[in-house]
Write an enzyme that holds these catalytic residues in place. Structure first.
Site, mmCIF file in Angstrom:
data_model
loop_
_atom_site.group_PDB
_atom_site.id
_atom_site.type_symbol
_atom_site.label_atom_id
_atom_site.label_comp_id
_atom_site.label_asym_id
_atom_site.label_seq_id
_atom_site.Cartn_x
_atom_site.Cartn_y
_atom_site.Cartn_z
ATOM 1 N N ASP B 279 0.868 -1.167 0.000
ATOM 2 C CA ASP B 279 0.000 0.000 0.000
ATOM 3 C C ASP B 279 0.909 1.221 0.000
ATOM 4 O OD1 ASP B 279 -2.295 1.380 0.051
ATOM 5 O OD2 ASP B 279 -2.945 0.720 2.019
ATOM 6 N N SER B 287 -5.776 7.126 -4.536
ATOM 7 C CA SER B 287 -7.015 6.376 -4.387
ATOM 8 C C SER B 287 -8.052 7.185 -3.612
ATOM 9 C CB SER B 287 -6.711 5.052 -3.672
ATOM 10 O OG SER B 287 -7.882 4.427 -3.230
#
Lengths: 515, 515
Positions: B279, B287
């Site tokens: 991540d 995102s």
């Protein structure tokens, strides 16, 4: 964070296992990838939270694999069945109707080591051993494999990591050992169409008294691999005891490596590397050397073709790669020598198994029309092996190789190897052929190796052994208008037409410019 | 190297297309992945060299996709048919028996940009736009997606790359625009079980006169998403015009974001990030912000829970992430404010859609037994939004939020939003419940959030709305022997037994130590 247990009801005190389903072979070939198909209304999917793309553990007897789940909502599967891909079916050693248990897999510890590499941590030998062991057991999905390969390119492996990776790849596979010394081998880093020197080199080297137990691959994306070409001339699908018998008798062999699992992780990694078009130096070195070391070689010559469309693009890059290959090999007591060669155009005249076999035979038979580039390349590499293996003084290897080839002793050795592998065969000739002619006069200045390979594949190579392309010109040749540039060979009229349609539409495979 | 043409016989001068096959819907759900199944004896596979795992272009009318090939050797497919996964079927807009054309896809230019990033090159905005456009069109396989995500972690995106990625993700999706200003939003970075503040915050903020058009997600791997919880109380599956009508009337909404495609690349990337447990900060920021910007927000509050098992593990990391989020948001004229919160244990009492809905209602109704941690969290975040949106002076937001909540105006606003979305519903209660009791007396010192969430999922959440876990203790509480720690709720006796078996076998979800 505490890892989750592999399955809820496998714990003590749980009721009897309810995650048992009936296995069904769906006949779906996904290559190496284990895939499990479950009906989306299956009660286990609901209860366990198995959504599409979940990784699932499947157990059958003492066999256990991890597979990727796809859901099915049609009648091809019942609610109490699981469908399995061929790879999953084989690894679980199933029979139709067998019962399997599905569950959540335990977390893969080695993925945290891959993540560490992504963030720049050094991979020690133990971590690399765990990663490669998990990959070999099929526990990595394509997503995981791709991340490992990308991490090794973005954070290049240093020498100790490359050595660790090489050792890990050796340790998960079979090993060969030989009672003699030296045991020699050769490898070409990055293939070139038609570059079929191996059968010639093995024959020269074995005829000179060195031991060379050669395993080769079949084509994956090219019109022919060395094993495909050799199969035209003799059986290559030998098991380990048969291969050993041939080598003990003749000092050499040229067999298919697929029956021997010398570096089983390598095929898996190469497939993903190819999809990414990534090829890190560390992984390339581990891939090449792990197979040679597992095969019990003590001395290896590495052919590194350099060219604009070859794997290695510049002489500088080739020299750096050679140096690293030699140093890593040294850590395993393997003596390596790199030979940098021309990688700008196809070698020999034939592209395709039978056509390449004709070239190989012509060189071995010293035929007047034998392709000179193939002969010279084979002599150069065989000479390097003879020097490395102590049969020739430095600088005298090529001459010794030429003497052995010219005397016919290499041909005799090749014939004896073929007999020992199961009997020599005469290469067939295609019934359907069609020449592609020059549209204009001029000089041949460039060739698109990729498109030429594609014509050979459209004509049926390598499945149809006789299919392929026979090249008539070399770069630099002066060409007349209407002169044949190459001839397409095919087994059937349909395949000939198919290759011809492509070749006619793509009339720029050879670039012929006015002088 | 010259790229290969997309298909041999599509060139001028080639005969009529022979790569036409009949499409068959196999009902196989592979999530986002387009998969094509062809019989291994299909003449096109042989002629084109389509081996398993090849990427294949499929054309139907004006629609075109790229899919991964699997071979079939059983009777589930005829030789002249291609089977397609649900994702492929939808994207090609097919009907059974339709004709499709298969061919080699043109090389994806953007993959060379991904390779460049792997080797450390900077990605400019144009490259990122091309990559995200190809990903949204489904042209990347899992192998390619994983490589892109890994590269962005191994070679972290700098600020200009993060801005470029955010813009690219906005540009491929739908955009909302509103005639009012400001338009506020909130987002929680990394979920926490039961952290269902959103319906409370929207009600307080909209009752205070700000506009807050909130879209939320459903659960993917957790027992409930905000949309699942909200659906217990009102319909959430609204299209864009309906959502706009609710917001124009009430100043706020809480709907499912799935019907609106605000950042379509995000779902694809998140699926692979989850499989890799990677991540990167740049991708996390792109995102979060791309969805807020595409939704037309001008001001956003970001809830960043920090805890040992949360996404963000330390206060330092949270501060660094906040800073970067705020700076990137600024490049899009979005004003962002980060609120760092406690991420060590579940919020509220319920885990599961209906149980969480009861918590939300209790807070809105100012019920005496309303969970105080959920109330305090909602007030903190609503207060930050009121300050950011200009409704409260700095430091006075929480007080204003509490006033609005205590007065009952937030409850009224929530009821009106529910009515506008299609009618308010009363949350159901599970028919089957069973308490899990403490084995010994002592103090509750730790809870395994993951295992607690797993019990809720095994009991049927989120598909069974009433299913889940009702928590009775907080960390630090003194516990008597035999005191209920939590109660499992289920829709059916079977699901209750299933969750109970796991909970009984795993008796370490709460750690209770002698004082």
């Amino acid at each position: 964070m505490t890892p989750e247990p592999s399955t809820g009801n496998a714990d003590a005190g749980a009721p009897e296992p309810i995650n048992v389903l009936v296995a069904r072979r769906l006949g779906i070939n996904t290559q190496h990838e284990a895939v499990i198909f479950m009906h989306e209304d299956c009660h286990i999917c609901r209860a366990e939270g198995f959504t599409a793309h979940t990784r699932i553990r499947i157990d059958h007897g003492k066999h256990s694999i991890i597979a990727t789940l796809y859901h099915v909502r049609s009648e091809i599967l019942h609610r109490n069945e699981v469908g399995l891909s061929e790879a999953a079916w084989r690894r679980l050693k199933l029979q139709d109707g067998a019962k399997v248990t599905v569950s959540h897999p335990a977390p893969l510890e080695s993925l945290s080591m891959v993540r560490g590499k992504v963030y720049g941590h050094h991979l020690d030998s133990e971590s690399l051993a765990t990663i490669i062991s998990d990959i070999t057991a099929g526990r990595y999905s394509d997503i995981h494999l791709s991340s490992f390969i990308t991490a090794c390119s973005a954070r290049p492996l240093d020498r100790s990591e490359t050595i660790g990776l090489t050792r890990a790849m050796i340790d998960v596979g079979d090993h060969l050992s030989w009672d003699v010394h030296p045991v020699v081998d050769k490898h070409c880093v990055g293939g070139l169409p038609g570059n079929r020197t191996t059968p010639i080199i093995v024959s020269i080297v074995a005829a000179s008294g060195l031991v060379m137990p050669k395993t080769s691959s079949r084509a994956i994306t090219s019109p022919a691999g060395t094993a495909d070409t050799m199969e035209v001339l003799a059986p290559v699908d030998l098991d380990l005891p048969s291969m050993r018998r041939v080598v003990e008798r003749e000092g050499g062999c040229i067999v298919w490596g697929g029956a021997v699992h010398l570096s089983p992780a390598d095929d898996t990694l190469i497939r993903v590397e190819r999809a990414l078009d990534l090829d890190s130096e560390g992984q390339l070195i581990a891939s090449v050397l792990s197979k040679k070391i597992a095969a019990g070689s003590s001395h290896v010559v590495l052919d590194i073709p350099v060219g604009a469309t070859a794997k290695v693009r510049s002489a500088d890059a080739a020299r750096a790669l050679s140096q690293e290959l030699i140093e890593v090999a040294r850590a395993f007591d393997l003596q390596a020598k790199a030979v940098i060669t021309d990688g700008s155009q196809p070698v020999g005249r034939g592209i395709g198994p039978a056509l390449e076999a004709h070239d190989v035979l012509a060189v071995l038979e010293n035929a007047p029309d034998a392709p000179d580039d193939l002969r010279e390349r084979a002599l150069l590499l065989a000479g390097a092996l003879l020097e490395l293996g102590g049969k020739a003084a430095a600088g005298e290897g090529r001459l010794l190789a030429a003497t052995v080839l010219d005397s016919g002793r290499a041909l005799t050795k090749f014939q004896r190897i073929c007999e020992a592998q199961g009997g020599m065969r005469k290469p067939p000739v295609a019934a359907h052929r069609h020449p592609i002619k020059a549209h204009n006069a001029g000089r041949a200045v460039a060739v698109d190796n990729r498109k030429l390979a594609r014509v050979a594949k459209l004509a049926g190579a390598p499945d149809a052994k006789v299919a392929g392309v026979e090249v008539h010109v070399s770069l630099g040749d002066d060409i007349d208008r209407g002169q044949p540039l190459y001839t397409i060979h095919a087994e059937t009229p349909g395949e000939l037409a198919y290759a011809l349609a492509y070749a006619s539409a793509t009339n720029d495979i050879y670039k012929v410019t006015a002088p």
